[in-house]
Design a protein around this motif. Structure first.
Motif, PDB file in Angstrom:
ATOM      1  N   PHE A 107       0.915  -1.122  -0.272  1.00  0.00           N
ATOM      2  CA  PHE A 107      -0.089  -0.294   0.137  1.00  0.00           C
ATOM      3  C   PHE A 107       1.038   1.249   0.050  1.00  0.00           C
ATOM      4  O   PHE A 107       0.247   2.236   0.006  1.00  0.00           O
ATOM      5  CB  PHE A 107      -0.771  -0.072   1.199  1.00  0.00           C
ATOM      6  N   ASP A 108       1.888   1.360  -0.046  1.00  0.00           N
ATOM      7  CA  ASP A 108       3.235   1.817   0.159  1.00  0.00           C
ATOM      8  C   ASP A 108       2.942   3.506   1.434  1.00  0.00           C
ATOM      9  O   ASP A 108       2.689   4.135   1.157  1.00  0.00           O
ATOM     10  CB  ASP A 108       3.077   2.681  -1.269  1.00  0.00           C
ATOM     11  N   ILE A 109       2.612   2.725   2.318  1.00  0.00           N
ATOM     12  CA  ILE A 109       2.420   2.971   3.432  1.00  0.00           C
ATOM     13  C   ILE A 109       3.498   2.650   4.715  1.00  0.00           C
ATOM     14  O   ILE A 109       4.187   2.241   4.735  1.00  0.00           O
ATOM     15  CB  ILE A 109       1.070   2.914   4.542  1.00  0.00           C
ATOM     16  N   VAL A 110       3.216   4.029   6.111  1.00  0.00           N
ATOM     17  CA  VAL A 110       4.292   3.445   6.796  1.00  0.00           C
ATOM     18  C   VAL A 110       3.302   3.480   7.799  1.00  0.00           C
ATOM     19  O   VAL A 110       2.364   3.848   8.242  1.00  0.00           O
ATOM     20  CB  VAL A 110       5.531   4.129   7.279  1.00  0.00           C
ATOM     21  N   ILE A 111       2.585   1.726   8.611  1.00  0.00           N
ATOM     22  CA  ILE A 111       2.331   1.959  10.284  1.00  0.00           C
ATOM     23  C   ILE A 111       3.147   1.742  11.104  1.00  0.00           C
ATOM     24  O   ILE A 111       4.400   1.391  11.720  1.00  0.00           O
ATOM     25  CB  ILE A 111       1.605   0.017   9.808  1.00  0.00           C
ATOM     26  N   SER A 112       2.723   2.725  12.172  1.00  0.00           N
ATOM     27  CA  SER A 112       3.498   3.477  12.900  1.00  0.00           C
ATOM     28  C   SER A 112       4.170   1.711  14.394  1.00  0.00           C
ATOM     29  O   SER A 112       2.352   1.284  14.242  1.00  0.00           O
ATOM     30  CB  SER A 112       3.410   3.743  13.742  1.00  0.00           C
ATOM     31  N   MET A 113       4.789   1.712  15.485  1.00  0.00           N
ATOM     32  CA  MET A 113       4.872   0.597  15.953  1.00  0.00           C
ATOM     33  C   MET A 113       3.463   1.540  16.767  1.00  0.00           C
ATOM     34  O   MET A 113       2.659   0.085  17.278  1.00  0.00           O
ATOM     35  CB  MET A 113       5.873   0.652  17.318  1.00  0.00           C
ATOM     36  N   ASN A 114       3.186   2.659  17.009  1.00  0.00           N
ATOM     37  CA  ASN A 114       2.299   3.037  18.573  1.00  0.00           C
ATOM     38  C   ASN A 114       0.310   1.890  17.357  1.00  0.00           C
ATOM     39  O   ASN A 114      -0.050   1.698  18.574  1.00  0.00           O
ATOM     40  CB  ASN A 114       1.722   3.870  18.632  1.00  0.00           C
ATOM     41  N   LEU A 115       0.408   2.616  16.399  1.00  0.00           N
ATOM     42  CA  LEU A 115      -0.630   1.471  15.455  1.00  0.00           C
ATOM     43  C   LEU A 115      -0.872   0.401  15.371  1.00  0.00           C
ATOM     44  O   LEU A 115      -1.761   0.262  15.787  1.00  0.00           O
ATOM     45  CB  LEU A 115      -1.098   2.469  13.980  1.00  0.00           C
ATOM     46  N   GLN A 116       0.633   0.491  15.390  1.00  0.00           N
ATOM     47  CA  GLN A 116       0.757  -2.196  15.299  1.00  0.00           C
ATOM     48  C   GLN A 116       0.174  -2.334  16.664  1.00  0.00           C
ATOM     49  O   GLN A 116      -0.376  -2.877  16.799  1.00  0.00           O
ATOM     50  CB  GLN A 116       1.709  -2.200  15.251  1.00  0.00           C
ATOM     51  N   ALA A 117       0.861  -1.410  17.546  1.00  0.00           N
ATOM     52  CA  ALA A 117      -0.108  -1.928  19.080  1.00  0.00           C
ATOM     53  C   ALA A 117      -1.501  -1.725  19.274  1.00  0.00           C
ATOM     54  O   ALA A 117      -2.526  -2.938  19.754  1.00  0.00           O
ATOM     55  CB  ALA A 117       0.940  -1.392  20.328  1.00  0.00           C
ATOM     56  N   GLU A 118      -2.225  -1.178  18.820  1.00  0.00           N
ATOM     57  CA  GLU A 118      -3.415  -0.837  18.498  1.00  0.00           C
ATOM     58  C   GLU A 118      -4.323  -1.853  17.719  1.00  0.00           C
ATOM     59  O   GLU A 118      -5.774  -2.201  18.218  1.00  0.00           O
ATOM     60  CB  GLU A 118      -4.145   0.460  18.455  1.00  0.00           C
ATOM     61  N   ILE A 119      -4.027  -2.764  17.151  1.00  0.00           N
ATOM     62  CA  ILE A 119      -3.805  -3.130  15.710  1.00  0.00           C
ATOM     63  C   ILE A 119      -4.430  -5.185  16.267  1.00  0.00           C
ATOM     64  O   ILE A 119      -3.163  -5.377  16.325  1.00  0.00           O
ATOM     65  CB  ILE A 119      -4.011  -3.798  14.538  1.00  0.00           C
ATOM     66  N   GLU A 120      -5.497  -5.912  16.527  1.00  0.00           N
ATOM     67  CA  GLU A 120      -5.767  -6.404  17.088  1.00  0.00           C
ATOM     68  C   GLU A 120      -6.735  -7.749  16.455  1.00  0.00           C
ATOM     69  O   GLU A 120      -6.136  -8.436  16.338  1.00  0.00           O
ATOM     70  CB  GLU A 120      -6.926  -6.609  18.291  1.00  0.00           C
ATOM     71  N   ASN A 121      -6.884  -6.569  15.795  1.00  0.00           N
ATOM     72  CA  ASN A 121      -7.803  -7.954  14.422  1.00  0.00           C
ATOM     73  C   ASN A 121      -7.966  -7.438  13.055  1.00  0.00           C
ATOM     74  O   ASN A 121      -7.366  -6.599  12.801  1.00  0.00           O
ATOM     75  CB  ASN A 121      -9.831  -8.155  15.037  1.00  0.00           C
ATOM     76  N   VAL A 122      -8.159  -7.969  11.896  1.00  0.00           N
ATOM     77  CA  VAL A 122      -8.389  -8.129  10.884  1.00  0.00           C
ATOM     78  C   VAL A 122      -9.082  -6.420  10.543  1.00  0.00           C
ATOM     79  O   VAL A 122      -8.810  -5.536   9.710  1.00  0.00           O
ATOM     80  CB  VAL A 122      -8.864  -8.623   9.584  1.00  0.00           C
ATOM     81  N   GLY A 123     -10.153  -6.450  10.888  1.00  0.00           N
ATOM     82  CA  GLY A 123     -10.966  -5.590  10.890  1.00  0.00           C
ATOM     83  C   GLY A 123     -10.524  -3.777  11.062  1.00  0.00           C
ATOM     84  O   GLY A 123     -10.438  -2.810  10.877  1.00  0.00           O
ATOM     85  N   HIS A 124      -9.380  -3.789  12.645  1.00  0.00           N
ATOM     86  CA  HIS A 124      -8.815  -3.110  12.729  1.00  0.00           C
ATOM     87  C   HIS A 124      -7.670  -2.401  11.722  1.00  0.00           C
ATOM     88  O   HIS A 124      -7.966  -1.120  10.920  1.00  0.00           O
ATOM     89  CB  HIS A 124      -7.986  -3.114  14.168  1.00  0.00           C
ATOM     90  N   LEU A 125      -7.038  -3.386  11.389  1.00  0.00           N
ATOM     91  CA  LEU A 125      -6.398  -3.916  10.583  1.00  0.00           C
ATOM     92  C   LEU A 125      -6.921  -2.913   8.706  1.00  0.00           C
ATOM     93  O   LEU A 125      -6.198  -1.469   8.483  1.00  0.00           O
ATOM     94  CB  LEU A 125      -5.227  -5.030   9.987  1.00  0.00           C
ATOM     95  N   VAL A 126      -8.346  -3.055   8.595  1.00  0.00           N
ATOM     96  CA  VAL A 126      -8.742  -2.619   7.704  1.00  0.00           C
ATOM     97  C   VAL A 126      -9.321  -1.019   7.989  1.00  0.00           C
ATOM     98  O   VAL A 126      -8.463  -0.236   7.071  1.00  0.00           O
ATOM     99  CB  VAL A 126      -9.902  -3.125   6.916  1.00  0.00           C
ATOM    100  N   ASP A 127      -9.218  -0.663   8.435  1.00  0.00           N
ATOM    101  CA  ASP A 127      -9.505   0.595   8.997  1.00  0.00           C
ATOM    102  C   ASP A 127      -8.402   1.666   9.084  1.00  0.00           C
ATOM    103  O   ASP A 127      -8.299   2.676   8.722  1.00  0.00           O
ATOM    104  CB  ASP A 127     -10.207   1.037   9.930  1.00  0.00           C
TER     105      ASP A 127
END
Length: 80
Positions: A53-73
């Motif tokens: 997707f040519d993006i950067v997912i910060s470590m803080n954001l990664q910590a908030e992503i628990e499921n696939v729906g969170h990742l989609v958002d």
């Protein structure tokens, strides 16, 4: 702009090579619990998503992503 269902399907496709247990992937599927990914698998998958997707997912954001729906958002927000 991509709609949410397209984003889900695209991410689901990226999950498949990492889905060693053959778990049915839904928006509620968790990475640690359902897919049983260890930290190395998570990092490899995050790198794949970032490259796709040519993006950067910060470590803080990664910590908030628990499921696939969170990742989609999260990815949708970063790409909009």
């Amino acid at each position: 702009m991509t709609d949410r269902s397209e984003m889900f399907n695209r991410l689901k496709g990226l999950i498949e090579p990492f889905n060693k247990k053959g778990v049915e992937v839904t928006e509620a599927t968790t990475f640690a619990g359902d897919l049983e990914w260890d930290s190395l698998t998570v990092m490899d998958f995050v790198a794949e998503v970032e490259d796709s997707f040519d993006i950067v997912i910060s470590m803080n954001l990664q910590a908030e992503i628990e499921n696939v729906g969170h990742l989609v958002d999260a990815v949708k927000k970063l790409t909009d």
